[in-house]
Design a protein around this motif. Structure first.
Motif, PDB file in Angstrom:
ATOM      1  N   TRP A 207       0.840  -1.183   0.000  1.00 18.54           N
ATOM      2  CA  TRP A 207       0.000   0.000   0.000  1.00 18.54           C
ATOM      3  C   TRP A 207       0.885   1.245   0.000  1.00 18.54           C
ATOM      4  O   TRP A 207       1.746   1.406   0.871  1.00 18.54           O
ATOM      5  N   VAL A 209       0.767   5.021   0.476  1.00 17.48           N
ATOM      6  CA  VAL A 209      -0.088   6.027   1.109  1.00 17.48           C
ATOM      7  C   VAL A 209       0.606   7.375   1.007  1.00 17.48           C
ATOM      8  O   VAL A 209       1.757   7.523   1.454  1.00 17.48           O
ATOM      9  N   GLN A 232      -1.283  -0.893  -4.287  1.00 12.60           N
ATOM     10  CA  GLN A 232      -2.496  -0.079  -4.195  1.00 12.60           C
ATOM     11  C   GLN A 232      -2.100   1.310  -3.724  1.00 12.60           C
ATOM     12  O   GLN A 232      -1.385   1.458  -2.732  1.00 12.60           O
ATOM     13  N   ILE A 234      -3.176   4.862  -2.138  1.00 16.42           N
ATOM     14  CA  ILE A 234      -4.198   5.532  -1.328  1.00 16.42           C
ATOM     15  C   ILE A 234      -3.755   6.970  -1.126  1.00 16.42           C
ATOM     16  O   ILE A 234      -2.698   7.217  -0.527  1.00 16.42           O
ATOM     17  N   ILE A 236      -4.324  10.546   0.585  1.00 12.75           N
ATOM     18  CA  ILE A 236      -4.984  11.171   1.727  1.00 12.75           C
ATOM     19  C   ILE A 236      -5.179  12.651   1.396  1.00 12.75           C
ATOM     20  O   ILE A 236      -4.209  13.416   1.290  1.00 12.75           O
ATOM     21  N   SER A 250      -8.529   9.422   8.669  1.00 12.37           N
ATOM     22  CA  SER A 250      -8.443   8.674   7.408  1.00 12.37           C
ATOM     23  C   SER A 250      -7.128   7.914   7.309  1.00 12.37           C
ATOM     24  O   SER A 250      -7.088   6.778   6.797  1.00 12.37           O
ATOM     25  N   THR A 254      -6.828   3.763   7.174  1.00 15.17           N
ATOM     26  CA  THR A 254      -6.100   3.125   6.079  1.00 15.17           C
ATOM     27  C   THR A 254      -5.109   2.099   6.612  1.00 15.17           C
ATOM     28  O   THR A 254      -5.059   0.957   6.133  1.00 15.17           O
ATOM     29  N   ARG A 257      -6.855  -0.977   8.065  1.00 14.19           N
ATOM     30  CA  ARG A 257      -7.414  -1.838   7.017  1.00 14.19           C
ATOM     31  C   ARG A 257      -6.326  -2.693   6.384  1.00 14.19           C
ATOM     32  O   ARG A 257      -6.558  -3.866   6.049  1.00 14.19           O
TER      33      ARG A 257
END
Length: 268
Positions: A207, A209, A232, A234, A236, A250, A254, A257
C-alpha cells in the motif's frame, strides 16, 4: 539499537515502523498509537555508527525480526523509511506480510517537483536564512531554527506546520549528516529501471499512502505503485508529509485496514 514495543497481541500480523531521515531518530509513536488497538507494533532508532548502507540497514531490520520472534510482519516505512521498507520487502519477501510505503519519494526525478513546491511554501527571507544557517556551526538555538525552517514546508497548513516543525526541532539528538549523505548517495544511484524491476518482483500486498499536499510529488509514487503486482495507491486528501497529523482519522483507518485485511492470507 533503541527499540519500543506497544500494541495488542492478537490474530493480525505484527508491524514494524521504519522512520525516515536518513540520519534522524524514531518519531512514529503517533502512528503506532493508531495501530496499537489491532496488533503489536515495534519501533526502533536506526544506527548512529556506520556503515551506512541499505544492505546494513536491511540486515538490522531482519535481525530485529528474529530477535522479536516473528515469522512474518508488516513493514511500514515513512519517507526514507519507505525506501528502506521497500528494500527489505524485496530482499525478504517470505518475511514480509505486507509493505506500507508511507509518504515516500517513489521513482524518477522527484526532486524537481519537490523544489517547485518548496519554493511556494517558503519566503525569500526564510530561504536565505536557511541557507545561511546550513553553512554555520550552529548554537542550540540556531539548530532549532535550522530544523524548523527545514521541516515546516512539509506540512499542508503552513501555520500549524511551523508549530509542528518547531516542536520536532526541540529533540535533543543530533542529526546524523554522515548517514544522510551516504544513504542518499546510494539510493540516488539506483536507476529507474532497477527500482521498477524490484517493484515488479514484489509478491505481497503493498500500500502506497501519500498526502495530496506532500511536496514530494504524487506522480513519482503513482509510477512506483503501478509497477507492483499487488500495489495499491491511497491518496490522503488535505495531508502533507505527515498525514497522521493533518488527517489522523483517514490515515489511521487506512493503516488498520491494511493490517486487518491480511488475516488468513498465505505467503505468496
Amino acid at each position: 539499537m533503541r527499540t519500543w514495543t506497544t500494541g495488542t497481541a492478537g490474530p493480525h500480523p505484527p508491524v514494524v515502523l521504519v522512520h525516515g531521515g536518513p540520519g534522524l531518530w524514531d518519531y512514529l509513536q503517533p502512528v503506532a498509537s493508531l495501530l496499537d488497538p489491532v496488533t503489536v507494533v515495534h519501533r526502533y532508532d536506526q544506527p548512529w555508527d556506520g556503515p551506512h548502507t541499505i544492505a546494513r540497514y536491511v540486515a538490522d531490520l531482519e535481525e530485529l525480526r528474529r530477535h522479536w520472534g516473528h515469522e512474518r510482519w508488516v513493514v511500514a516505512g515513512h519517507s526514507f523509511g519507505a525506501t528502506l521498507a521497500f528494500a527489505y520487502a524485496h530482499q525478504h519477501p517470505e518475511r514480509t506480510a505486507a509493505l506500507g510505503y508511507l509518504s515516500g519519494v517513489g521513482v524518477g526525478d522527484w526532486r524537481t517537483g519537490y523544489q517547485r513546491s518548496w519554493r511556494t511554501r517558503i519566503s525569500a527571507g526564510q530561504a536565505e536564512r536557511l541557507a545561511l544557517l546550513e553553512e554555520m556551526t550552529r548554537t542550540r538555538d540556531e539548530e532549532v531554527e535550522f530544523r524548523t525552517l527545514s521541516w515546516f514546508t512539509d506540512h499542508a497548513d503552513p501555520v500549524q506546520g511551523w508549530k509542528w516543525a518547531a516542536q520536532d526541532a526541540q529533540h535533543d539528538a543530533a542529526i546524523n549528516f554522515e548517514a544522510n549523505a551516504q544513504l542518499n548517495a546510494e539510493t540516488s544511484a539506483w536507476s529507474d529501471a532497477q527500482v521498477l524491476g524490484w517493484a515488479g518482483e514484489l509478491t505481497m500486498p503493498a500500500w502506497f499512502v501519500h498526502g495530496d499536499r506532500d511536496p514530494r510529488p504524487l506522480s513519482s509514487v503513482e509510477r512506483l505503485a503501478a509497477a507492483v503486482p499487488r500495489g495499491q495507491l491511497i491518496v490522503i486528501q488535505g495531508a502533507g508529509h505527515h498525514p497522521w497529523r493533518e488527517r489522523p482519522v483517514s490515515f489511521g483507518e487506512t493503516l488498520r485496514r491494511l493490517v486487518v485485511g491480511l488475516l488468513g492470507e498465505n505467503p505468496q
